[in-house]
Design an enzyme around this catalytic site. Sequence first.
Site, PDB file in Angstrom:
ATOM      1  N   ASP A  98       0.614  -1.509  -0.085  1.00  0.00           N
ATOM      2  CA  ASP A  98       0.197   0.277  -0.211  1.00  0.00           C
ATOM      3  C   ASP A  98       1.187   0.852  -0.202  1.00  0.00           C
ATOM      4  O   ASP A  98       0.430   2.426   0.379  1.00  0.00           O
ATOM      5  CB  ASP A  98      -0.915  -0.198   1.613  1.00  0.00           C
ATOM      6  CG  ASP A  98      -0.457  -0.311   3.013  1.00  0.00           C
ATOM      7  OD1 ASP A  98       1.462  -0.117   2.925  1.00  0.00           O
ATOM      8  OD2 ASP A  98      -0.862  -0.351   3.390  1.00  0.00           O
ATOM      9  N   GLU A 120      -0.440  -8.877  -1.463  1.00  0.00           N
ATOM     10  CA  GLU A 120      -1.229  -8.161  -0.273  1.00  0.00           C
ATOM     11  C   GLU A 120      -2.386  -7.663  -0.680  1.00  0.00           C
ATOM     12  O   GLU A 120      -1.828  -5.596  -0.325  1.00  0.00           O
ATOM     13  CB  GLU A 120      -0.336  -7.672   1.140  1.00  0.00           C
ATOM     14  CG  GLU A 120      -0.483  -7.425   2.283  1.00  0.00           C
ATOM     15  CD  GLU A 120       0.286  -6.592   3.194  1.00  0.00           C
ATOM     16  OE1 GLU A 120       0.975  -7.525   3.857  1.00  0.00           O
ATOM     17  OE2 GLU A 120       0.041  -5.554   2.812  1.00  0.00           O
ATOM     18  N   GLU A 134      -2.724   5.284   2.475  1.00  0.00           N
ATOM     19  CA  GLU A 134      -2.656   3.663   2.712  1.00  0.00           C
ATOM     20  C   GLU A 134      -3.532   3.443   1.640  1.00  0.00           C
ATOM     21  O   GLU A 134      -3.489   2.440   0.845  1.00  0.00           O
ATOM     22  CB  GLU A 134      -1.901   3.195   3.028  1.00  0.00           C
ATOM     23  CG  GLU A 134      -0.161   3.353   3.835  1.00  0.00           C
ATOM     24  CD  GLU A 134       0.260   4.402   4.890  1.00  0.00           C
ATOM     25  OE1 GLU A 134      -1.303   5.261   4.999  1.00  0.00           O
ATOM     26  OE2 GLU A 134       1.290   5.182   4.556  1.00  0.00           O
ATOM     27  N   HIS A 211       4.781   5.670  13.050  1.00  0.00           N
ATOM     28  CA  HIS A 211       5.194   6.587  11.964  1.00  0.00           C
ATOM     29  C   HIS A 211       4.131   7.363  10.649  1.00  0.00           C
ATOM     30  O   HIS A 211       4.583   7.729  10.091  1.00  0.00           O
ATOM     31  CB  HIS A 211       6.594   5.705  11.363  1.00  0.00           C
ATOM     32  CG  HIS A 211       5.739   4.670  10.421  1.00  0.00           C
ATOM     33  ND1 HIS A 211       4.557   5.019   9.036  1.00  0.00           N
ATOM     34  CD2 HIS A 211       5.324   3.191  10.829  1.00  0.00           C
ATOM     35  CE1 HIS A 211       4.023   3.065   8.490  1.00  0.00           C
ATOM     36  NE2 HIS A 211       4.558   3.050   9.392  1.00  0.00           N
ATOM     37  N   ARG A 213       1.399   9.004   9.193  1.00  0.00           N
ATOM     38  CA  ARG A 213       0.837  10.176   8.392  1.00  0.00           C
ATOM     39  C   ARG A 213       0.082  10.941   8.959  1.00  0.00           C
ATOM     40  O   ARG A 213       0.478  11.882   9.130  1.00  0.00           O
ATOM     41  CB  ARG A 213       1.268  10.456   6.576  1.00  0.00           C
ATOM     42  CG  ARG A 213       2.561  10.714   5.936  1.00  0.00           C
ATOM     43  CD  ARG A 213       2.060  10.474   4.735  1.00  0.00           C
ATOM     44  NE  ARG A 213       3.252  11.228   3.869  1.00  0.00           N
ATOM     45  CZ  ARG A 213       4.125  10.868   3.516  1.00  0.00           C
ATOM     46  NH1 ARG A 213       4.554   9.660   3.841  1.00  0.00           N
ATOM     47  NH2 ARG A 213       5.844  11.654   2.876  1.00  0.00           N
ATOM     48  N   HIS A 244      11.345   5.447  13.598  1.00  0.00           N
ATOM     49  CA  HIS A 244      10.923   6.348  12.723  1.00  0.00           C
ATOM     50  C   HIS A 244      12.278   7.245  11.910  1.00  0.00           C
ATOM     51  O   HIS A 244      12.286   8.098  12.882  1.00  0.00           O
ATOM     52  CB  HIS A 244      10.974   6.041  12.315  1.00  0.00           C
ATOM     53  CG  HIS A 244       9.594   5.597  10.574  1.00  0.00           C
ATOM     54  ND1 HIS A 244       9.685   6.807   9.734  1.00  0.00           N
ATOM     55  CD2 HIS A 244       8.924   4.861   9.846  1.00  0.00           C
ATOM     56  CE1 HIS A 244       9.732   5.846   8.563  1.00  0.00           C
ATOM     57  NE2 HIS A 244       9.247   4.765   8.630  1.00  0.00           N
TER      58      HIS A 244
HETATM   59  C1  UD1 Z   1       5.778   4.733   4.505  1.00  0.00           C
HETATM   60  C2  UD1 Z   1       4.907   4.462   4.068  1.00  0.00           C
HETATM   61  C3  UD1 Z   1       3.744   3.864   4.953  1.00  0.00           C
HETATM   62  C4  UD1 Z   1       4.689   3.043   5.152  1.00  0.00           C
HETATM   63  C5  UD1 Z   1       6.313   3.379   5.707  1.00  0.00           C
HETATM   64  C6  UD1 Z   1       6.789   1.881   6.874  1.00  0.00           C
HETATM   65  C7  UD1 Z   1       4.238   6.332   1.678  1.00  0.00           C
HETATM   66  C8  UD1 Z   1       3.728   7.329   0.898  1.00  0.00           C
HETATM   67  N1  UD1 Z   1       3.740   5.337   3.539  1.00  0.00           N
HETATM   68  O1  UD1 Z   1       5.953   6.275   5.082  1.00  0.00           O
HETATM   69  O2  UD1 Z   1       3.068   3.818   3.888  1.00  0.00           O
HETATM   70  O3  UD1 Z   1       4.119   2.150   6.304  1.00  0.00           O
HETATM   71  O4  UD1 Z   1       7.030   4.013   4.833  1.00  0.00           O
HETATM   72  O5  UD1 Z   1       7.869   2.350   7.026  1.00  0.00           O
HETATM   73  O6  UD1 Z   1       4.520   5.030   0.921  1.00  0.00           O
HETATM   74  N2  UD1 Z   1      13.560   8.481   6.078  1.00  0.00           N
HETATM   75  C9  UD1 Z   1      14.940   8.553   6.009  1.00  0.00           C
HETATM   76  N3  UD1 Z   1      15.492   7.386   5.339  1.00  0.00           N
HETATM   77  C10 UD1 Z   1      14.890   6.297   5.516  1.00  0.00           C
HETATM   78  C11 UD1 Z   1      13.835   6.679   5.117  1.00  0.00           C
HETATM   79  C12 UD1 Z   1      12.687   7.426   5.793  1.00  0.00           C
HETATM   80  O7  UD1 Z   1      15.898   9.143   6.049  1.00  0.00           O
HETATM   81  O8  UD1 Z   1      15.492   4.778   5.415  1.00  0.00           O
HETATM   82  C13 UD1 Z   1      12.700   9.732   6.047  1.00  0.00           C
HETATM   83  C14 UD1 Z   1      13.268  10.786   4.938  1.00  0.00           C
HETATM   84  O9  UD1 Z   1      13.302  11.869   5.603  1.00  0.00           O
HETATM   85  C15 UD1 Z   1      11.573  10.709   4.314  1.00  0.00           C
HETATM   86  C16 UD1 Z   1      10.701  10.513   5.126  1.00  0.00           C
HETATM   87  O10 UD1 Z   1      11.557   9.759   6.074  1.00  0.00           O
HETATM   88  O11 UD1 Z   1      11.499  11.385   3.435  1.00  0.00           O
HETATM   89  C17 UD1 Z   1       9.110   9.794   5.107  1.00  0.00           C
HETATM   90  O12 UD1 Z   1       9.412   8.488   4.110  1.00  0.00           O
HETATM   91  P1  UD1 Z   1       8.071   8.315   3.002  1.00  0.00           P
HETATM   92  O13 UD1 Z   1       8.805   6.865   2.588  1.00  0.00           O
HETATM   93  O14 UD1 Z   1       7.558   9.229   2.728  1.00  0.00           O
HETATM   94  O15 UD1 Z   1       7.237   8.082   4.601  1.00  0.00           O
HETATM   95  P2  UD1 Z   1       7.348   6.943   5.892  1.00  0.00           P
HETATM   96  O16 UD1 Z   1       6.815   7.901   7.014  1.00  0.00           O
HETATM   97  O17 UD1 Z   1       8.569   6.236   5.734  1.00  0.00           O
HETATM   98  N1  UDP Z   2      10.597  -3.724  11.659  1.00  0.00           N
HETATM   99  C1  UDP Z   2      11.836  -3.500  11.148  1.00  0.00           C
HETATM  100  N2  UDP Z   2      12.465  -2.379  12.101  1.00  0.00           N
HETATM  101  C2  UDP Z   2      12.188  -1.527  12.825  1.00  0.00           C
HETATM  102  C3  UDP Z   2      10.761  -1.024  13.072  1.00  0.00           C
HETATM  103  C4  UDP Z   2       9.335  -2.423  12.724  1.00  0.00           C
HETATM  104  O1  UDP Z   2      12.581  -4.207  10.874  1.00  0.00           O
HETATM  105  O2  UDP Z   2      12.661  -1.033  13.909  1.00  0.00           O
HETATM  106  C5  UDP Z   2       9.459  -4.415  10.939  1.00  0.00           C
HETATM  107  C6  UDP Z   2       8.579  -4.988  11.579  1.00  0.00           C
HETATM  108  O3  UDP Z   2       8.714  -5.956  12.478  1.00  0.00           O
HETATM  109  C7  UDP Z   2       7.549  -4.996  10.245  1.00  0.00           C
HETATM  110  C8  UDP Z   2       7.955  -3.689   9.235  1.00  0.00           C
HETATM  111  O4  UDP Z   2       9.402  -2.904  10.037  1.00  0.00           O
HETATM  112  O5  UDP Z   2       7.653  -6.187   9.263  1.00  0.00           O
HETATM  113  C9  UDP Z   2       6.973  -2.864   9.530  1.00  0.00           C
HETATM  114  O6  UDP Z   2       7.765  -1.822   8.710  1.00  0.00           O
HETATM  115  P1  UDP Z   2       6.738  -0.776   9.116  1.00  0.00           P
HETATM  116  O7  UDP Z   2       5.903  -0.564  11.038  1.00  0.00           O
HETATM  117  O8  UDP Z   2       7.539   0.812   9.335  1.00  0.00           O
HETATM  118  O9  UDP Z   2       5.655  -0.379   7.989  1.00  0.00           O
HETATM  119  P2  UDP Z   2       3.801  -0.218   7.729  1.00  0.00           P
HETATM  120  O10 UDP Z   2       3.888  -2.114   7.950  1.00  0.00           O
HETATM  121  O11 UDP Z   2       3.229   0.023   9.134  1.00  0.00           O
HETATM  122  O12 UDP Z   2       3.565  -0.558   6.090  1.00  0.00           O
END
Ligand code: UD1
Ligand code: UDP
Length: 376
Positions: A98, A120, A134, A211, A213, A244
């Site tokens: 998603d 999924e 999502e 985490h 949004r 996160h």
């Molecule tokens: C994203 C997904 C969300 C998912 C989540 C899992 C979208 C819109 N959101 O949200 O569905 O649940 O990932 O974790 O697709 N960042 C880093 N390094 C990383 C990852 C993130 O620095 O490795 C920071 C960056 O500043 C980035 C921000 O986090 O711009 C947000 O990342 P983004 O993928 O936009 O949104 P998530 O909240 O991570």
């Molecule tokens: N996870 C991880 N390290 C962390 C936190 C979560 O490996 O510090 C794993 C967790 O076991 C799960 C996945 O990341 O498999 C979930 O990711 P997240 O919560 O970021 O995204 P969502 O599932 O909400 O899209």
Amino acid sequence: MDKLKVMTIFGTRPEAIKMAPLVKKLAEEERIRSIVAVTAQHREMLDQVLRLFSIKADYDLDIMKEGQSLSDITVKALQGLEGIIKGEKPDLVMVHGDTSTTFVGALAAFYQQVKVAHVEAGLRTYHKYSPYPEEMNRHLTGVLADLHFAPTSTARAHLLAENIPAERIAVTGNTVIDALLATVDPNYCFTERELNQLDYQQKKVILLTAHRRENLGQPLDNIFKAVKELLASDRRIEVIFPVHLNPGVRKTVNRVLAGTERIHLIEPLDYQPFANLMARVTLILTDSGGIQEEAPALGKPVLVLRNTTERPEAVEAGTVKLVGTDPAKILITAQKLLQDQVAYQKMANAVNPYGDGRASQRIVNRLLTEYGRGKE
Ligand code: UD1
Ligand code: UDP
């Protein structure tokens, strides 16, 4: 006959964890040529997973930038994927779940008239903005997909109700269980000293993640307020919070939680320590999607810091409870579980509505028959 050319596209940590077992199976199958394209919507959090599962991407768009907007991700991923799909001409593109990468991967494939499979598929809340974005990503991907791999019969029922023909849907279980079973080990030893030193038997160790949004801002403030009150109410409670990397999350964490006694604010953990940590803690507080699927398989009660869930199976089974973001409700529910053994044991039953660890193999089998590469 030519090999079936399958391109998997993913970009974030959870997609990578759940696609990893499938990518492995695709690579092992001699009738399939597997190509991996990552958008790198996440960077560090994606790379951790690729390293753990020894996956080397054939294409890496490296799109992530700090504080990216939904439009930033959409535009960069769509433009980058166009050339890759045009150049490779896969028979099929597979996306997962998603995220924005999921939706854009499906859209980019559609623009090149390449078939799309959604792993999924069929999870729904039917609330447009919850989870945001999502829920909409799932709908949009579902409309674009030609094959839908639903993890449960509930997900299948949603797709049928949306007029997806039954023969386009396969119920496979969730690949997250494939990944989890390959990772959790009772003898696992953490490399993080802080995690090794905690007494998981005598203390009440809570694992916290947040985490989403739609929780950024006041809802996060509320969640953290409840966590502080919980910590103040019982000296045996310890909270581990792998924070996160989203700067929107970090800002609130630093403002509200920094310096709180018995809270361990740590960097995001690699999947191996994280999964093994889930297996040892007393209770999990989270707004994550994937953790709602993993924790029930480990017999760990989960309080979900959201008002809706697209994973009702675990709620029905009793191991997951929706508590939202109201601080009083979070506090009361967590305290009851930590103090009342009967209430705790009622929730701590290990049930696993999400699969048996063989979802990836079922998906590969279906691809082979679907595209005429099945065994005679
Ligand atoms: C994203 C997904 C969300 C998912 C989540 C899992 C979208 C819109 N959101 O949200 O569905 O649940 O990932 O974790 O697709 N960042 C880093 N390094 C990383 C990852 C993130 O620095 O490795 C920071 C960056 O500043 C980035 C921000 O986090 O711009 C947000 O990342 P983004 O993928 O936009 O949104 P998530 O909240 O991570
Ligand atoms: N996870 C991880 N390290 C962390 C936190 C979560 O490996 O510090 C794993 C967790 O076991 C799960 C996945 O990341 O498999 C979930 O990711 P997240 O919560 O970021 O995204 P969502 O599932 O909400 O899209």
